[in-house]
Design a protein around this motif. Structure first.
Motif, PDB file in Angstrom:
ATOM      1  N   MET A  61       0.833  -1.187   0.000  1.00  0.00           N
ATOM      2  CA  MET A  61       0.000   0.000   0.000  1.00  0.00           C
ATOM      3  C   MET A  61       0.878   1.252   0.000  1.00  0.00           C
ATOM      4  O   MET A  61       2.027   1.207   0.465  1.00  0.00           O
ATOM      5  CB  MET A  61      -0.918  -0.002   1.228  1.00  0.00           C
ATOM      6  CG  MET A  61      -1.871  -1.184   1.285  1.00  0.00           C
ATOM      7  SD  MET A  61      -2.707  -1.350   2.881  1.00  0.00           S
ATOM      8  CE  MET A  61      -3.719   0.120   2.869  1.00  0.00           C
ATOM      9  N   PRO A  62       0.375   2.378  -0.485  1.00  0.00           N
ATOM     10  CA  PRO A  62       1.140   3.635  -0.417  1.00  0.00           C
ATOM     11  C   PRO A  62       1.487   3.965   1.032  1.00  0.00           C
ATOM     12  O   PRO A  62       0.776   3.583   1.970  1.00  0.00           O
ATOM     13  CB  PRO A  62       0.176   4.666  -1.005  1.00  0.00           C
ATOM     14  CG  PRO A  62      -0.766   3.879  -1.861  1.00  0.00           C
ATOM     15  CD  PRO A  62      -0.915   2.556  -1.173  1.00  0.00           C
ATOM     16  N   ALA A  63       2.567   4.702   1.211  1.00  0.00           N
ATOM     17  CA  ALA A  63       3.071   5.001   2.552  1.00  0.00           C
ATOM     18  C   ALA A  63       2.033   5.714   3.408  1.00  0.00           C
ATOM     19  O   ALA A  63       1.915   5.428   4.611  1.00  0.00           O
ATOM     20  CB  ALA A  63       4.344   5.855   2.450  1.00  0.00           C
ATOM     21  N   ASP A  64       1.257   6.636   2.795  1.00  0.00           N
ATOM     22  CA  ASP A  64       0.274   7.364   3.598  1.00  0.00           C
ATOM     23  C   ASP A  64      -0.842   6.457   4.075  1.00  0.00           C
ATOM     24  O   ASP A  64      -1.355   6.611   5.188  1.00  0.00           O
ATOM     25  CB  ASP A  64      -0.294   8.551   2.817  1.00  0.00           C
ATOM     26  CG  ASP A  64      -1.009   8.132   1.541  1.00  0.00           C
ATOM     27  OD1 ASP A  64      -0.627   7.092   0.944  1.00  0.00           O
ATOM     28  OD2 ASP A  64      -1.945   8.839   1.119  1.00  0.00           O
ATOM     29  N   GLN A  65      -1.225   5.458   3.249  1.00  0.00           N
ATOM     30  CA  GLN A  65      -2.249   4.506   3.677  1.00  0.00           C
ATOM     31  C   GLN A  65      -1.707   3.580   4.757  1.00  0.00           C
ATOM     32  O   GLN A  65      -2.423   3.252   5.717  1.00  0.00           O
ATOM     33  CB  GLN A  65      -2.766   3.705   2.477  1.00  0.00           C
ATOM     34  CG  GLN A  65      -3.564   4.544   1.487  1.00  0.00           C
ATOM     35  CD  GLN A  65      -4.265   3.701   0.438  1.00  0.00           C
ATOM     36  OE1 GLN A  65      -4.297   2.475   0.514  1.00  0.00           O
ATOM     37  NE2 GLN A  65      -4.849   4.368  -0.549  1.00  0.00           N
ATOM     38  N   GLN A  66      -0.457   3.147   4.624  1.00  0.00           N
ATOM     39  CA  GLN A  66       0.137   2.324   5.675  1.00  0.00           C
ATOM     40  C   GLN A  66       0.175   3.085   6.994  1.00  0.00           C
ATOM     41  O   GLN A  66      -0.092   2.516   8.062  1.00  0.00           O
ATOM     42  CB  GLN A  66       1.547   1.903   5.274  1.00  0.00           C
ATOM     43  CG  GLN A  66       1.607   0.918   4.126  1.00  0.00           C
ATOM     44  CD  GLN A  66       3.003   0.376   3.910  1.00  0.00           C
ATOM     45  OE1 GLN A  66       3.660  -0.081   4.851  1.00  0.00           O
ATOM     46  NE2 GLN A  66       3.476   0.412   2.677  1.00  0.00           N
ATOM     47  N   GLN A  67       0.493   4.366   6.920  1.00  0.00           N
ATOM     48  CA  GLN A  67       0.532   5.180   8.131  1.00  0.00           C
ATOM     49  C   GLN A  67      -0.854   5.266   8.765  1.00  0.00           C
ATOM     50  O   GLN A  67      -0.992   5.193   9.987  1.00  0.00           O
ATOM     51  CB  GLN A  67       1.048   6.576   7.808  1.00  0.00           C
ATOM     52  CG  GLN A  67       1.196   7.476   9.039  1.00  0.00           C
ATOM     53  CD  GLN A  67       1.771   8.827   8.703  1.00  0.00           C
ATOM     54  OE1 GLN A  67       1.993   9.146   7.535  1.00  0.00           O
ATOM     55  NE2 GLN A  67       2.035   9.638   9.718  1.00  0.00           N
ATOM     56  N   GLY A  68      -1.897   5.373   7.925  1.00  0.00           N
ATOM     57  CA  GLY A  68      -3.255   5.411   8.444  1.00  0.00           C
ATOM     58  C   GLY A  68      -3.639   4.125   9.140  1.00  0.00           C
ATOM     59  O   GLY A  68      -4.281   4.134  10.199  1.00  0.00           O
ATOM     60  N   VAL A  69      -3.241   2.989   8.565  1.00  0.00           N
ATOM     61  CA  VAL A  69      -3.519   1.684   9.171  1.00  0.00           C
ATOM     62  C   VAL A  69      -2.820   1.567  10.521  1.00  0.00           C
ATOM     63  O   VAL A  69      -3.407   1.155  11.526  1.00  0.00           O
ATOM     64  CB  VAL A  69      -3.059   0.550   8.229  1.00  0.00           C
ATOM     65  CG1 VAL A  69      -3.130  -0.799   8.945  1.00  0.00           C
ATOM     66  CG2 VAL A  69      -3.921   0.521   6.975  1.00  0.00           C
ATOM     67  N   GLN A  70      -1.563   1.932  10.561  1.00  0.00           N
ATOM     68  CA  GLN A  70      -0.791   1.824  11.798  1.00  0.00           C
ATOM     69  C   GLN A  70      -1.265   2.812  12.851  1.00  0.00           C
ATOM     70  O   GLN A  70      -1.257   2.503  14.048  1.00  0.00           O
ATOM     71  CB  GLN A  70       0.694   2.028  11.485  1.00  0.00           C
ATOM     72  CG  GLN A  70       1.286   0.891  10.649  1.00  0.00           C
ATOM     73  CD  GLN A  70       2.676   1.192  10.128  1.00  0.00           C
ATOM     74  OE1 GLN A  70       3.035   2.343   9.899  1.00  0.00           O
ATOM     75  NE2 GLN A  70       3.462   0.141   9.905  1.00  0.00           N
TER      76      GLN A  70
END
Length: 451
Positions: free
Chosen positions: A134-143
């Protein structure tokens, strides 16, 4: 047809459900989630409505996967939106408008194992997870939401495949990505070469939830992987002989607020049955669902004929959705009950004595199962009324949906090998029964609902 109750459970699977601490019984959010999941058009006016009735193109919806046309229902590309009753303006359904999963379960993927808390969903057939693709911003949202991300590069047993997948829900939300195979462990059972659907993009409605993905437990026709549909974990457990031949099944025990909820694979929990014999009903799996006949209901002892009606059993839905005519009869038996358009559903006075709650029995095959009074209400609205657990299935959906508020009243047995659904009634007193046979008689004459 009864399945064997296992006596040696050492090699069989049991998973304790995690009661999601972030879950709130918010009526409109719970209703929005099921409307979105199944592309249901509301029949009661309220803050949720459907727009853009055009033919579906592009990404698949859960129902388009099987080309559902039962009873005139055809999947359209309609979008669920918020609707201001005062101004008529519409707006997007956001992550804050849709409920989280109520129950989660840990699943370990890869070697070494990476643990993901997934929603176990008997109303769909994809096993998908948030991934490092996933894009970095989406990964950050998940985390940021406290969820895990599967990184296939850290698993020595992961193998890339050529499959792709894509799911779109009725509110326009969705997720999609590529596929690979890996070993997964559910409740101590290892399934080899399971197809894992890796999200490489997901809409905001998913990113802020409390789950790291979804484990579909319906039948393969609902799976969205292309060019070849993926087999579900249960199908692979069976083909790999991970569970006994006479118990190719999984079971669910939802305990409401007590926290002792769990999932088993390959055996029926004798203690949960409490000495009662499960009552089984044939399942029509042709459209991918756990679909059973439900041709009658009983309200305060009065049988209501529902010829030709069926229901799907869905662990991924909190509410019970029934046709409007049955709801009118049910809440008509409850003094002070009414439709509240601000929450788009049926409500009743919170101070209703428990003895005045209608006794609702829903037929599953040839046996009735009761929704106990403690599960009749879904949420106290704080205005003197309570939002009921039974709400409208809309104007276009061809099945009832028996969700978690129904499942809390039974021990549920999903027998995939024999294509049957079994249940044991659990009562408020702690007793268990096989349910009440539909042909056992009623306190008054049978009524026919007017559609």
């Amino acid at each position: 047809m009864a399945s064997t109750v296992a006596t040696n459970l050492n090699t069989l699977g049991r998973t304790t459900f995690i009661k999601n601490p972030s879950f709130k019984a918010t009526p409109l959010n719970a209703y929005a989630k099921v409307l979105s999941k199944f592309c249901i058009i509301p029949s009661i006016e309220g803050p949720l409505k459907v727009v853009q009735q055009i033919e579906q193109q592009g990404a698949q919806t859960v129902l388009e996967t099987v080309g559902l046309k039962k009873k005139g229902y055809a999947v359209k590309s309609h979008t669920l939106v918020k609707h201001n009753l005062a101004t008529g303006q519409t707006g997007q359904v956001t992550a804050q408008d849709v409920s989280d999963a109520e129950y989660l379960a840990p699943v370990t993927i890869g070697s070494p194992g990476q643990t993901m808390n997934l929603q176990f969903d008997s109303g769909s057939s994809d096993l998908w997870v948030f991934s490092s693709e996933m894009p970095a911003d989406q990964q950050q949202g998940v985390q940021s939401a406290g969820n895990s991300i599967f990184d296939p590069s850290k698993s020595s047993t992961f193998q890339r495949t050529h499959g792709t997948w894509s799911i779109t829900y009725g509110d326009g939300s969705g997720a999609s990505g590529n596929c690979g195979t890996d070993n997964i462990n559910i409740g101590g059972i290892t399934i080899k070469n399971q197809i894992i659907e890796l999200a490489d993009t997901a809409s905001s409605q998913f990113l802020s939830g409390s789950e790291s993905g979804l484990c579909g437990l319906a039948f393969p026709p609902l799976n969205t992987v292309k060019p070849t549909r993926a087999q579900t974990p249960m199908v692979n457990m069976i083909s790999q002989s991970d569970i006994p031949k006479d118990s190719e099944l999984f079971t669910c025990y939802f305990s409401g607020q007590s926290g002792n909820s769990y999932f088993t694979t390959g055996y029926i929990d004798h203690d949960a049955c409490g000495g009662a014999t499960p009552a089984y009903s044939p399942v029509d799996s042709s459209q991918g669902f756990w679909e059973v006949k439900s041709e009658t209901a009983c309200i305060n002892g009065k049988a209501v004929s529902r010829s030709g009606n069926t229901a799907i059993v869905d662990t991924g839905t909190s509410l019970c959705l029934l046709e409007d005519s049955l709801l009118a009869a049910l809440y008509g038996a409850l003094p002070g009950a009414k439709i509240d358009h601000s929450v788009q559903g049926w409500v009743y006075p919170t101070d209703t004595p428990i003895t005045s709650i209608p006794k609702l029995e829903i037929a599953v095959g040839s046996n009735y199962f009761t929704i106990e009074p403690e599960y009749f209400g879904f949420a106290d609205l704080g205005n003197g009324y309570t939002y009921g657990s039974c709400q409208s299935r809309g104007s276009n959906f061809p099945f009832d949906i028996l969700g978690d508020r129904f499942l809390c009243n039974i021990y549920a047995i999903f027998d995939q090998g024999k294509c049957q659904f079994g249940a044991v009634q659990r009562t408020s007193s702690g007793a268990t029964t096989s349910g009440r046979p539909v042909d056992s008689g009623t306190e008054s004459s049978t009524a026919q609902l007017v559609h």
